[in-house]
Motif scaffolding. Structure first.
Motif, PDB file in Angstrom:
ATOM      1  N   PHE A  45      -5.742 -20.615 -27.626  1.00  0.00           N
ATOM      2  CA  PHE A  45      -5.466 -18.895 -29.155  1.00  0.00           C
ATOM      3  C   PHE A  45      -6.417 -17.413 -28.979  1.00  0.00           C
ATOM      4  CE2 PHE A  45      -5.688 -23.221 -30.427  1.00  0.00           C
ATOM      5  CZ  PHE A  45      -4.260 -23.372 -30.479  1.00  0.00           C
ATOM      6  N   GLY A  46      -5.591 -16.780 -28.784  1.00  0.00           N
ATOM      7  CA  GLY A  46      -6.040 -15.318 -29.403  1.00  0.00           C
ATOM      8  C   GLY A  46      -6.522 -14.633 -28.118  1.00  0.00           C
ATOM      9  N   SER A  47      -6.640 -15.381 -27.058  1.00  0.00           N
ATOM     10  CA  SER A  47      -6.603 -14.697 -25.386  1.00  0.00           C
ATOM     11  C   SER A  47      -5.442 -13.636 -25.102  1.00  0.00           C
ATOM     12  CB  SER A  47      -5.927 -15.656 -24.249  1.00  0.00           C
ATOM     13  OG  SER A  47      -5.259 -16.148 -23.776  1.00  0.00           O
ATOM     14  N   LYS A  48      -6.519 -12.450 -24.471  1.00  0.00           N
ATOM     15  CA  LYS A  48      -6.215 -11.036 -24.428  1.00  0.00           C
ATOM     16  C   LYS A  48      -6.275 -11.536 -22.969  1.00  0.00           C
ATOM     17  CE  LYS A  48      -6.255  -7.641 -26.748  1.00  0.00           C
ATOM     18  NZ  LYS A  48      -7.537  -6.682 -27.624  1.00  0.00           N
ATOM     19  N   PRO A  49      -5.084 -10.255 -22.348  1.00  0.00           N
ATOM     20  CA  PRO A  49      -5.036 -10.274 -20.459  1.00  0.00           C
ATOM     21  C   PRO A  49      -6.036  -9.111 -20.275  1.00  0.00           C
ATOM     22  CG  PRO A  49      -3.214  -9.429 -21.207  1.00  0.00           C
ATOM     23  CD  PRO A  49      -3.585 -10.468 -22.303  1.00  0.00           C
ATOM     24  N   ALA A  50      -7.023  -8.970 -19.050  1.00  0.00           N
ATOM     25  CA  ALA A  50      -7.332  -7.512 -19.334  1.00  0.00           C
ATOM     26  C   ALA A  50      -7.153  -6.773 -18.008  1.00  0.00           C
ATOM     27  CB  ALA A  50      -8.758  -7.584 -18.308  1.00  0.00           C
ATOM     28  N   ILE A  51      -6.525  -5.357 -18.473  1.00  0.00           N
ATOM     29  CA  ILE A  51      -5.469  -4.502 -18.295  1.00  0.00           C
ATOM     30  C   ILE A  51      -6.841  -2.993 -17.333  1.00  0.00           C
ATOM     31  CG2 ILE A  51      -4.132  -2.363 -18.907  1.00  0.00           C
ATOM     32  CD1 ILE A  51      -3.300  -4.485 -21.195  1.00  0.00           C
ATOM     33  N   VAL A  52      -6.097  -2.741 -16.472  1.00  0.00           N
ATOM     34  CA  VAL A  52      -7.374  -1.566 -15.616  1.00  0.00           C
ATOM     35  C   VAL A  52      -5.886  -1.161 -15.183  1.00  0.00           C
ATOM     36  CG1 VAL A  52      -9.198  -3.103 -15.110  1.00  0.00           C
ATOM     37  CG2 VAL A  52      -6.964  -2.986 -13.392  1.00  0.00           C
ATOM     38  N   LYS A  53      -6.594   0.523 -14.946  1.00  0.00           N
ATOM     39  CA  LYS A  53      -5.183   1.442 -14.644  1.00  0.00           C
ATOM     40  C   LYS A  53      -6.368   2.184 -13.238  1.00  0.00           C
ATOM     41  CE  LYS A  53      -4.446   5.610 -16.051  1.00  0.00           C
ATOM     42  NZ  LYS A  53      -4.034   6.233 -17.473  1.00  0.00           N
ATOM     43  N   VAL A  54      -5.677   1.738 -12.117  1.00  0.00           N
ATOM     44  CA  VAL A  54      -6.192   1.679 -10.983  1.00  0.00           C
ATOM     45  C   VAL A  54      -5.330   3.132 -10.070  1.00  0.00           C
ATOM     46  CG1 VAL A  54      -6.994   1.258  -8.715  1.00  0.00           C
ATOM     47  CG2 VAL A  54      -7.312  -0.652 -10.405  1.00  0.00           C
ATOM     48  N   SER A  55      -6.236   4.610  -9.830  1.00  0.00           N
ATOM     49  CA  SER A  55      -5.361   5.682  -9.436  1.00  0.00           C
ATOM     50  C   SER A  55      -6.631   6.114  -7.828  1.00  0.00           C
ATOM     51  CB  SER A  55      -5.633   6.483  -9.757  1.00  0.00           C
ATOM     52  OG  SER A  55      -6.644   6.478 -10.730  1.00  0.00           O
ATOM     53  N   ILE A  56      -5.720   6.423  -6.765  1.00  0.00           N
ATOM     54  CA  ILE A  56      -5.944   6.361  -5.594  1.00  0.00           C
ATOM     55  C   ILE A  56      -7.038   7.438  -5.305  1.00  0.00           C
ATOM     56  CG2 ILE A  56      -5.852   7.014  -3.065  1.00  0.00           C
ATOM     57  CD1 ILE A  56      -3.393   4.891  -3.649  1.00  0.00           C
ATOM     58  N   THR A  57      -8.343   7.804  -5.451  1.00  0.00           N
ATOM     59  CA  THR A  57      -9.110   9.009  -5.293  1.00  0.00           C
ATOM     60  C   THR A  57      -8.108  10.354  -5.287  1.00  0.00           C
ATOM     61  OG1 THR A  57     -10.928   7.631  -5.026  1.00  0.00           O
ATOM     62  CG2 THR A  57     -11.607   9.437  -5.509  1.00  0.00           C
ATOM     63  N   GLU A  58      -8.118  11.333  -5.327  1.00  0.00           N
ATOM     64  CA  GLU A  58      -7.328  12.457  -4.493  1.00  0.00           C
ATOM     65  C   GLU A  58      -9.006  12.814  -3.645  1.00  0.00           C
ATOM     66  OE1 GLU A  58      -6.959  14.871  -8.259  1.00  0.00           O
ATOM     67  OE2 GLU A  58      -6.514  13.247  -9.462  1.00  0.00           O
ATOM     68  N   ASN A  59      -7.878  13.340  -2.856  1.00  0.00           N
ATOM     69  CA  ASN A  59      -8.554  13.779  -1.511  1.00  0.00           C
ATOM     70  C   ASN A  59      -8.727  15.163  -1.594  1.00  0.00           C
ATOM     71  OD1 ASN A  59      -9.033  14.485   1.317  1.00  0.00           O
ATOM     72  ND2 ASN A  59      -8.755  13.046   1.870  1.00  0.00           N
ATOM     73  N   GLY A  60     -10.092  16.122  -1.860  1.00  0.00           N
ATOM     74  CA  GLY A  60      -9.715  17.218  -2.205  1.00  0.00           C
ATOM     75  C   GLY A  60      -8.866  18.422  -0.651  1.00  0.00           C
ATOM     76  N   ILE A  61      -9.488  17.724   0.452  1.00  0.00           N
ATOM     77  CA  ILE A  61      -9.024  18.880   1.586  1.00  0.00           C
ATOM     78  C   ILE A  61      -7.203  18.524   1.796  1.00  0.00           C
ATOM     79  CG2 ILE A  61      -8.575  18.706   4.371  1.00  0.00           C
ATOM     80  CD1 ILE A  61     -12.453  18.356   3.194  1.00  0.00           C
ATOM     81  N   GLN A  62      -6.959  17.173   1.331  1.00  0.00           N
ATOM     82  CA  GLN A  62      -5.627  17.491   1.622  1.00  0.00           C
ATOM     83  C   GLN A  62      -4.716  18.461   0.620  1.00  0.00           C
ATOM     84  OE1 GLN A  62      -4.065  15.015   4.106  1.00  0.00           O
ATOM     85  NE2 GLN A  62      -2.175  16.252   3.163  1.00  0.00           N
ATOM     86  N   GLN A  63      -5.231  17.935  -0.748  1.00  0.00           N
ATOM     87  CA  GLN A  63      -4.655  18.744  -1.528  1.00  0.00           C
ATOM     88  C   GLN A  63      -4.743  19.746  -1.709  1.00  0.00           C
ATOM     89  OE1 GLN A  63      -6.462  17.619  -5.405  1.00  0.00           O
ATOM     90  NE2 GLN A  63      -4.993  16.276  -6.007  1.00  0.00           N
ATOM     91  N   ALA A  64      -5.846  20.429  -1.353  1.00  0.00           N
ATOM     92  CA  ALA A  64      -6.003  21.909  -0.174  1.00  0.00           C
ATOM     93  C   ALA A  64      -4.755  22.558   0.581  1.00  0.00           C
ATOM     94  CB  ALA A  64      -7.166  22.281  -0.354  1.00  0.00           C
ATOM     95  N   GLU A  65      -4.771  21.416   1.430  1.00  0.00           N
ATOM     96  CA  GLU A  65      -3.671  21.136   1.863  1.00  0.00           C
ATOM     97  C   GLU A  65      -1.737  21.727   2.068  1.00  0.00           C
ATOM     98  OE1 GLU A  65      -4.288  19.882   6.204  1.00  0.00           O
ATOM     99  OE2 GLU A  65      -1.841  19.376   5.857  1.00  0.00           O
ATOM    100  N   ASP A  66      -2.215  20.894   1.004  1.00  0.00           N
ATOM    101  CA  ASP A  66      -0.238  21.378   0.072  1.00  0.00           C
ATOM    102  C   ASP A  66      -0.612  22.153  -0.257  1.00  0.00           C
ATOM    103  OD1 ASP A  66      -0.296  18.195   1.178  1.00  0.00           O
ATOM    104  OD2 ASP A  66      -0.990  17.039  -0.341  1.00  0.00           O
ATOM    105  N   TYR A  67      -1.296  22.405  -1.323  1.00  0.00           N
ATOM    106  CA  TYR A  67      -1.895  23.749  -1.771  1.00  0.00           C
ATOM    107  C   TYR A  67      -0.486  24.781  -1.176  1.00  0.00           C
ATOM    108  CZ  TYR A  67      -2.880  27.334  -5.611  1.00  0.00           C
ATOM    109  OH  TYR A  67      -3.160  28.148  -5.664  1.00  0.00           O
ATOM    110  N   LEU A  68      -1.571  24.913  -0.464  1.00  0.00           N
ATOM    111  CA  LEU A  68      -1.294  25.976   1.310  1.00  0.00           C
ATOM    112  C   LEU A  68      -0.052  25.779   1.523  1.00  0.00           C
ATOM    113  CD1 LEU A  68      -2.844  28.640   3.021  1.00  0.00           C
ATOM    114  CD2 LEU A  68      -3.123  26.843   4.224  1.00  0.00           C
ATOM    115  N   VAL A  69       0.356  24.891   2.226  1.00  0.00           N
ATOM    116  CA  VAL A  69       1.419  24.963   2.497  1.00  0.00           C
ATOM    117  C   VAL A  69       2.707  25.203   1.906  1.00  0.00           C
ATOM    118  CG1 VAL A  69       3.735  23.080   3.630  1.00  0.00           C
ATOM    119  CG2 VAL A  69       1.043  22.922   3.913  1.00  0.00           C
TER     120      VAL A  69
END
Lengths: 204, 75
Positions: A45-69
């Motif tokens: 009774f009353g059991s609740k599942p655990a919920i997590v949000k998992v996101s891939i860590t942003e890679n600053g250099i890749q983002q900067a390259e995308d921004y530039l492009v």
């Protein structure tokens, strides 16, 4: 940004399931625990599942390259970008046709682009990068031009026995001038004026 | 062009959803007007207008093949 929300009986199980879905490992993700879950009474009774949000860590250099492009593409120029990371310096080497639009008069467009990409890459304060954007060897050509100019104006300063002021330049271009003339002990160099209008003065 | 301004500004601000770029075409010029969240104004202007100047440099460079003059208004 890639992220998934996963559930499991425990937080750990939920994270494992998320990692599987993202096809990555634990050290490359940020984990947000939304609900730790509850065992419940007798597991019934009353059991609740655990919920997590998992996101891939942003890679600053890749983002900067995308921004530039993205910027360059929307300026209507097709370029290839080569990215070289050396410690804290990030070099972006642009090659392609119509590159002149990106360089601009005395490299001002290239410098504006470089400044904005540097701002974007350093938005997250975890590490500070210096961004250098080069287009078809422009920086090297400019260095040679500046070295020639420096030696020529140094001669002029010595002959006329007067200070010679150069036009305003960004700091790394001034540095090139200072470095070339350092060896010459007939003259001294210093910078005057306020950014962004600082300029080099050669004094005999 | 509007997309270019948005692309440039988005990573610089904290509230990318509040970026609005409008286009106003007049006889000899096209004026783009950029508004951002009041908290982000400093981030698109910068010290001594350095960021604003860089944004303008890029936008004007991109507009060299259009016939009309291009202006960028910020706020």
């Amino acid at each position: 940004m890639k992220q998934v929300t996963a559930t499991g009986q425990t937080v750990d199980e939920a994270v494992q399931s998320a990692l599987k879905q993202l096809n990555t490992s634990r050290d490359q993700v940020d984990i947000d625990i939304i609900d730790e879950g509850k065992k419940g009474l007798l597991g019934l009774f009353g059991s609740k599942p655990a919920i997590v949000k998992v996101s891939i860590t942003e890679n600053g250099i890749q983002q900067a390259e995308d921004y530039l492009v993205n910027i360059v593409k929307q300026m209507g120029v097709d370029v290839e970008v080569e990215t070289i990371v050396k410690d804290r310096d990030v070099y972006f080497n642009l090659t392609g046709e119509k590159i002149a639009i990106l360089i601009g008069k005395r490299g001002q467009t290239l410098n504006a682009l470089q400044y904005l990409v540097q701002l974007a890459i350093n938005r997250k304060p975890d590490q500070y990068y210096t961004v250098i954007i080069d287009a078809e060897g422009y920086r090297e050509r400019r260095r040679q031009t500046l070295e020639n100019l420096a030696t020529r104006l140094a001669d002029k300063a010595i002959q006329t026995k007067r200070d010679v002021s150069l036009e305003p330049m960004p700091s790394y271009e001034r540095k090139i001038i200072h470095t070339v003339l350092q060896k010459d002990d007939r003259i001294s160099t210093f910078s005057d004026g306020k950014e962004p209008n600082r300029f080099v003065v050669i004094r005999p | 062009m509007k997309a270019l301004v948005e692309t440039i500004v988005t990573p610089l601000v904290d509230h990318p959803n509040d970026i609005v770029v409008t286009e106003n075409e007049e006889e000899h010029k096209i004026v783009y007007h950029l508004t951002v969240n009041p908290d982000d104004v400093g981030k698109v202007i910068g010290k001594n207008g350095r960021i604003a100047k860089s944004i303008r440099t890029l936008v004007y460079a991109a507009g060299t093949d259009t016939k009309k003059r291009i202006y960028l208004d910020i706020m």
